[in-house]
Design a protein around this motif. Sequence first.
Motif, PDB file in Angstrom:
ATOM      1  N   ARG A  53      40.044  35.582  61.705  1.00  0.00           N
ATOM      2  CA  ARG A  53      38.928  36.482  61.214  1.00  0.00           C
ATOM      3  C   ARG A  53      38.618  36.334  59.502  1.00  0.00           C
ATOM      4  NH1 ARG A  53      41.893  40.435  61.730  1.00  0.00           N
ATOM      5  NH2 ARG A  53      41.078  41.110  63.857  1.00  0.00           N
ATOM      6  N   ASP A  81      33.079  38.464  58.580  1.00  0.00           N
ATOM      7  CA  ASP A  81      32.741  38.613  60.060  1.00  0.00           C
ATOM      8  C   ASP A  81      32.440  40.183  60.263  1.00  0.00           C
ATOM      9  OD1 ASP A  81      33.472  36.269  60.901  1.00  0.00           O
ATOM     10  OD2 ASP A  81      35.391  36.990  61.293  1.00  0.00           O
ATOM     11  N   GLY A 102      35.397  40.806  65.354  1.00  0.00           N
ATOM     12  CA  GLY A 102      35.408  40.061  64.117  1.00  0.00           C
ATOM     13  C   GLY A 102      35.983  38.665  64.155  1.00  0.00           C
TER      14      GLY A 102
END
Length: 425
Positions: A147, A151, A156
């Motif tokens: 992640r 994001d 994400g």
Amino acid sequence: MERTGCAVVGGGPAGMMLGLLLARAGVDVVVLEKHGDFLRDFRGDTVHASTIRLMDELGLGPGFRALPQSRLQNVAFPVPGAGLVTLADFDSLKPPYNYVAMMPQWDFLDFLASAAKAEPRFTLLMECEATGLEFDDGGRVTGVRYRSAGDTAAGGEQVLHADVVVAADGRQSVLRRAAGLSPKEYPVPFDVWWFKLPRRTPGRTGAAGVVPAIGDREAMIALNRTDYYQMGYLAPKGADARIRAEGVERFRRRVAALRPDLADTVGSISSVEDLHWLDVRLNRLRRWYAGGFLCIGDAAHAMSPAGGVGINLAIQDAVAAAKRLAPDLRRGQVRTATLAAVQRRRWMPTVVVQTVQRIMHRAVFVPLFAGKFPSADAAGNTSRLRQALLFAIRHNPVLRRILPRVIAFGPLPEHAPGFARPLTH
């Protein structure tokens, strides 16, 4: 779909070194680091002679020596009734590898990152936190989920596919756990609380000292920095709640009692929130790898701070891994046998260093924190056994030659692979 040859998770010493070496081997490598920079205090920062020599072999020696640093010329320890006993004098080693460099780890990591970024096959992704692994139908690791700070999509997460994923994400490794690997833990009798004290005469110094101050069930070390001392307070494991409950004023008195020469600076400790607790661990994996996956550094073996060898052992892992992974990565297929070979190469030095640390724990730290640290008698005499040991350390020519080299280079030090050396080296 993102893809690379080697995905390295963790931008510490092991991860950055592995990324640099593989990029010089002509392999596409991506290093993911969850933080936005390397500026974090209180991490290991003793760079031993084995690593300094490696810098020279990589053509990075001049730049490394230009970094702010101080030099540790010997390792000494206070012994009741005998004063300060030098265990290893690095002056006995052949220059230019006759010292241990002391420097903030962020400077070292910034330096390695700059060198790696000069390689076209190297990519460093900051603020990218690994969250798990990708597997194929046969259970082989095929990539890493992560992640990034930017994001915004649901969940994400992104996936970076790779021929091999290397976990260099430390003693709390997320990927080690995702791979189903768990380390064997060994007992550790102490934890460390790091904090800062100002220096009266700021500025770069040429000498460094880590001689501990010993008290009743406590000890403390001081590391020179440009404008402050990095202090490490050592106390029995499990004492964090008690130390914080006692409050900052009690802690200041402890520091002043251990280091009266720094008593006028303890007011800079504003609260117990200034104390950074290190839960000291000593452990290692029985198996460092799975199909398509390898652990190195603290992810494979967490080291005690005793001896300050953690950075150097991790870097040696990275060098050994690069040598063995590079040929497979060039072919686009990393064999499990190759991953096993990395562990075989680094198993002996890991076991040796951890065994020495466990002996140090039992011989020094257990009695110290139990209030049974050996002391001299009223006349200042030591036991005959200790007198014999002290005489051997001080006067035995074999010990005086071997101990400095063992501490400075460690067991089975690695050399830079040919593909990573500059052509003019």
